[in-house]
Scaffold this motif. Structure first.
Motif, mmCIF file in Angstrom:
data_model
loop_
_atom_site.group_PDB
_atom_site.id
_atom_site.type_symbol
_atom_site.label_atom_id
_atom_site.label_comp_id
_atom_site.label_asym_id
_atom_site.label_seq_id
_atom_site.Cartn_x
_atom_site.Cartn_y
_atom_site.Cartn_z
ATOM 1 N N TYR A 41 -24.503 -21.256 3.132
ATOM 2 C CA TYR A 41 -24.475 -20.482 1.880
ATOM 3 C C TYR A 41 -25.834 -20.585 1.180
ATOM 4 N N TRP A 42 -26.328 -21.817 1.020
ATOM 5 C CA TRP A 42 -27.566 -22.013 0.245
ATOM 6 C C TRP A 42 -28.804 -21.592 1.034
ATOM 7 N N ASN A 43 -28.718 -21.632 2.363
ATOM 8 C CA ASN A 43 -29.857 -21.130 3.154
ATOM 9 C C ASN A 43 -30.025 -19.625 2.990
ATOM 10 N N LYS B 238 -30.014 -15.747 -2.339
ATOM 11 C CA LYS B 238 -31.225 -15.182 -2.960
ATOM 12 C C LYS B 238 -30.845 -14.451 -4.240
ATOM 13 N N ASN B 239 -29.968 -15.036 -5.045
ATOM 14 C CA ASN B 239 -29.495 -14.342 -6.245
ATOM 15 C C ASN B 239 -30.646 -14.123 -7.227
ATOM 16 N N PRO B 240 -30.825 -12.874 -7.690
ATOM 17 C CA PRO B 240 -31.859 -12.631 -8.704
ATOM 18 C C PRO B 240 -31.685 -13.531 -9.925
ATOM 19 N N VAL B 241 -30.430 -13.902 -10.243
ATOM 20 C CA VAL B 241 -30.232 -14.751 -11.424
ATOM 21 C C VAL B 241 -30.895 -16.126 -11.233
ATOM 22 N N ASN B 242 -31.169 -16.509 -10.009
ATOM 23 C CA ASN B 242 -31.913 -17.749 -9.779
ATOM 24 C C ASN B 242 -33.412 -17.478 -9.548
ATOM 25 N N LEU B 243 -33.716 -16.488 -8.725
ATOM 26 C CA LEU B 243 -35.123 -16.241 -8.380
ATOM 27 C C LEU B 243 -35.907 -15.620 -9.536
ATOM 28 N N HIS C 223 -34.292 -23.279 -11.064
ATOM 29 C CA HIS C 223 -33.113 -24.110 -11.325
ATOM 30 C C HIS C 223 -31.884 -23.560 -10.610
ATOM 31 N N HIS C 224 -30.949 -24.494 -10.343
ATOM 32 C CA HIS C 224 -29.631 -24.080 -9.843
ATOM 33 C C HIS C 224 -28.548 -24.698 -10.706
ATOM 34 N N HIS C 225 -28.658 -24.411 -11.982
ATOM 35 C CA HIS C 225 -27.611 -24.853 -12.898
ATOM 36 C C HIS C 225 -27.540 -23.838 -14.027
ATOM 37 N N TYR C 226 -26.626 -24.053 -14.946
ATOM 38 C CA TYR C 226 -26.387 -23.092 -16.013
ATOM 39 C C TYR C 226 -27.096 -23.551 -17.286
ATOM 40 N N GLY C 227 -26.937 -22.764 -18.354
ATOM 41 C CA GLY C 227 -27.685 -23.050 -19.569
ATOM 42 C C GLY C 227 -26.830 -23.629 -20.681
ATOM 43 N N ASN D 174 -27.273 -32.537 -10.752
ATOM 44 C CA ASN D 174 -27.100 -31.450 -11.702
ATOM 45 C C ASN D 174 -26.252 -30.370 -11.027
ATOM 46 N N GLU D 175 -24.950 -30.413 -11.305
ATOM 47 C CA GLU D 175 -23.991 -29.453 -10.726
ATOM 48 C C GLU D 175 -23.973 -29.477 -9.205
ATOM 49 N N SER D 176 -23.825 -30.636 -8.631
ATOM 50 C CA SER D 176 -23.721 -30.692 -7.166
ATOM 51 C C SER D 176 -22.652 -31.674 -6.689
ATOM 52 N N THR D 177 -22.013 -32.399 -7.639
ATOM 53 C CA THR D 177 -20.987 -33.366 -7.230
ATOM 54 C C THR D 177 -19.721 -32.704 -6.696
ATOM 55 N N MET D 178 -19.558 -31.403 -6.962
ATOM 56 C CA MET D 178 -18.325 -30.714 -6.514
ATOM 57 C C MET D 178 -18.357 -30.387 -5.023
ATOM 58 N N TYR D 179 -19.432 -30.814 -4.351
ATOM 59 C CA TYR D 179 -19.523 -30.611 -2.907
ATOM 60 C C TYR D 179 -19.193 -31.867 -2.108
ATOM 61 N N VAL D 180 -18.894 -32.954 -2.808
ATOM 62 C CA VAL D 180 -18.690 -34.216 -2.085
ATOM 63 C C VAL D 180 -17.525 -35.023 -2.647
ATOM 64 N N LEU E 133 -24.012 -14.187 -22.360
ATOM 65 C CA LEU E 133 -25.236 -13.392 -22.196
ATOM 66 C C LEU E 133 -25.406 -12.963 -20.737
ATOM 67 N N ARG E 134 -25.176 -13.894 -19.826
ATOM 68 C CA ARG E 134 -25.298 -13.576 -18.395
ATOM 69 C C ARG E 134 -24.350 -12.431 -18.021
ATOM 70 N N ALA E 135 -23.140 -12.444 -18.585
ATOM 71 C CA ALA E 135 -22.144 -11.402 -18.276
ATOM 72 C C ALA E 135 -22.597 -10.016 -18.741
ATOM 73 N N HIS F 216 -15.758 -19.143 -4.766
ATOM 74 C CA HIS F 216 -17.060 -18.461 -4.855
ATOM 75 C C HIS F 216 -18.189 -19.317 -4.269
ATOM 76 N N TYR F 217 -18.210 -20.606 -4.623
ATOM 77 C CA TYR F 217 -19.315 -21.487 -4.188
ATOM 78 C C TYR F 217 -18.952 -22.360 -2.983
ATOM 79 N N ILE F 218 -17.747 -22.223 -2.455
ATOM 80 C CA ILE F 218 -17.237 -23.106 -1.379
ATOM 81 C C ILE F 218 -17.305 -24.568 -1.830
ATOM 82 N N THR G 67 -21.828 -31.699 -14.897
ATOM 83 C CA THR G 67 -20.877 -31.158 -13.936
ATOM 84 C C THR G 67 -19.822 -30.285 -14.607
ATOM 85 N N GLY G 68 -19.239 -29.410 -13.838
ATOM 86 C CA GLY G 68 -18.029 -28.734 -14.276
ATOM 87 C C GLY G 68 -16.858 -29.477 -13.648
ATOM 88 N N CYS G 69 -15.898 -29.864 -14.480
ATOM 89 C CA CYS G 69 -14.732 -30.572 -13.932
ATOM 90 C C CYS G 69 -13.472 -29.905 -14.475
HETATM 91 C C1 GPP Z 1 -25.317 -23.765 -8.849
HETATM 92 O O1 GPP Z 1 -25.884 -22.914 -9.675
HETATM 93 C C2 GPP Z 1 -23.854 -23.853 -8.990
HETATM 94 C C3 GPP Z 1 -23.192 -24.727 -8.245
HETATM 95 C C4 GPP Z 1 -23.913 -25.642 -7.390
HETATM 96 C C5 GPP Z 1 -21.762 -24.848 -8.056
HETATM 97 C C6 GPP Z 1 -20.747 -24.797 -9.082
HETATM 98 C C7 GPP Z 1 -21.015 -25.455 -10.380
HETATM 99 C C8 GPP Z 1 -20.035 -25.763 -11.250
HETATM 100 C C9 GPP Z 1 -20.358 -26.301 -12.594
HETATM 101 C C10 GPP Z 1 -18.622 -25.597 -10.906
HETATM 102 P P1 GPP Z 1 -26.675 -21.627 -9.218
HETATM 103 O O2 GPP Z 1 -27.686 -21.425 -10.284
HETATM 104 O O3 GPP Z 1 -27.172 -21.689 -7.839
HETATM 105 O O4 GPP Z 1 -25.516 -20.543 -9.280
HETATM 106 P P2 GPP Z 1 -25.667 -18.996 -9.576
HETATM 107 O O5 GPP Z 1 -26.258 -18.374 -8.355
HETATM 108 O O6 GPP Z 1 -24.265 -18.536 -9.877
HETATM 109 O O7 GPP Z 1 -26.587 -18.884 -10.774
#
Ligand code: GPP
Ligand code: MG
Length: 286
Positions: free
Chosen positions: A23-25, A28-33, A43-47, A166-172, A253-255, A215-217, A195-197
């Motif tokens: 998935y992560w390989n 290429k979501n524009p919201v990240n790039l 970053h790969h986390h939310y605000g 930073n938002e990665s514990t839900m994979y382990v 805002l993202r929505a 969505h994120y597996i 984290t999101g819990c």
């Molecule tokens: C990463 O953000 C999101 C996760 C690693 C998984 C889920 C997180 C939770 C808090 C449940 P990202 O910035 O790569 O995601 P997006 O592409 O949606 O912006």
């Protein structure tokens, strides 16, 4: 996946981990790039924090650009808030960014503390991308990213001052993860996660939480499991901050942007119906 994608310490051991890496390989979501392109902090986390809603007004041609900058500002505020909890880090210390994504958080921490930072990910694409960014900034000697499994990193025992997810514990599995951190952290070292819990008081995962998992597996843990597994692994909580209210403006805002990935409504529903919480937890290794 090829044999080179397996590190000496066993970066990938299960079919599940391979599917997550896949998935992560490809991601290429524009919201990240596009957000990362603003200043090179990918970053790969939310605000968190109040959004400046005025970005929705003004000329249509630059609307996207204004929203991108604002979402990025909120994600950077989240990274800064996490770094605020890493403790009294000295330039000679070493930090671990566990589940580092494209590496933005490690660069933030290095800039703040001036110390060595290692980032690890099971995605070869992310590791390569992150190392290129560090080289571009001229900090490749102090910030290095590695293809490693956070459950079996192969780093030396007691070698880290602080570690974060930073938002990665839900994979382990947290019992395995915190056992590895109890080994890697020196005595008195600090662990931090944002984290999101899912909320134990709601019950089991809601439909919206299950949608996020699909969505994120991933497999979002209940809040209780964090504290249970920390207690089992010599990690004593020193701060717990409920960031749920603070992250809602980011999602609202993202929505409203053209960068939606389709998961925005699930986050907003899960946060608003009380089934899901966005938390920072900091703990000391004793
Ligand atoms: C990463 O953000 C999101 C996760 C690693 C998984 C889920 C997180 C939770 C808090 C449940 P990202 O910035 O790569 O995601 P997006 O592409 O949606 O912006
Ligand atoms: Mg993102």
């Amino acid at each position: 996946m090829t044999v080179q994608d397996v590190s000496p310490a066993g970066a990938l051991v299960s079919p599940y981990q391979r599917s997550v890496a896949d998935y992560w390989n490809r991601e290429k979501n524009p919201v990240n790039l596009r957000l990362g392109d603003v200043d090179g902090y990918y970053h790969h986390h939310y605000g968190i924090g109040d959004a400046d809603w005025s970005v929705l007004e003004g000329p249509e041609e630059t609307r996207d650009e204004r929203i991108v900058a604002e979402l990025h500002r909120l994600e950077c505020a989240q990274a800064d808030f996490l770094a605020d909890h890493l403790g009294d880090v000295a330039p000679g210390d070493r930090l671990l960014d566990s589940g580092c994504g494209r590496g933005g958080g490690s660069l933030v921490a290095h800039q703040r503390f001036g110390c060595r930072v290692d980032g690890i990910s099971i995605s070869r694409t992310q590791v390569d991308f992150a190392n290129e960014q560090a080289a571009k900034r001229g900090v490749g000697d102090k910030v290095g990213y590695h293809l490693k499994n956070m459950l079996d990193s192969g780093f030396e025992t007691g070698s880290f001052r602080s570690i974060w997810n930073n938002e990665s514990t839900m994979y382990v599995d947290l019992s395995l993860l915190f056992a590895e951190y109890a080994r890697l952290l020196r005595h008195g070292g600090r662990y931090v996660t944002i984290t999101g819990c899912y909320n134990d008081t709601y019950g089991l995962p809601s439909r919206a939480v299950s949608e996020i998992n699909a969505h994120y597996i991933c497999d979002i843990h209940p809040r209780s499991t964090y504290f249970k597994e920390m207690a089992n692994n010599r990690l004593v909580p020193v701060a717990v901050v409920d960031l749920t209210e603070a992250t809602i403006p980011y999602w609202e805002l993202r929505a409203k942007s053209s960068l939606v990935t389709g998961i925005e409504d699930a986050f907003l529903t899960a946060y608003k119906n009380g089934s899901f919480q966005y938390l920072l937890i900091a703990a000391d290794r004793v």
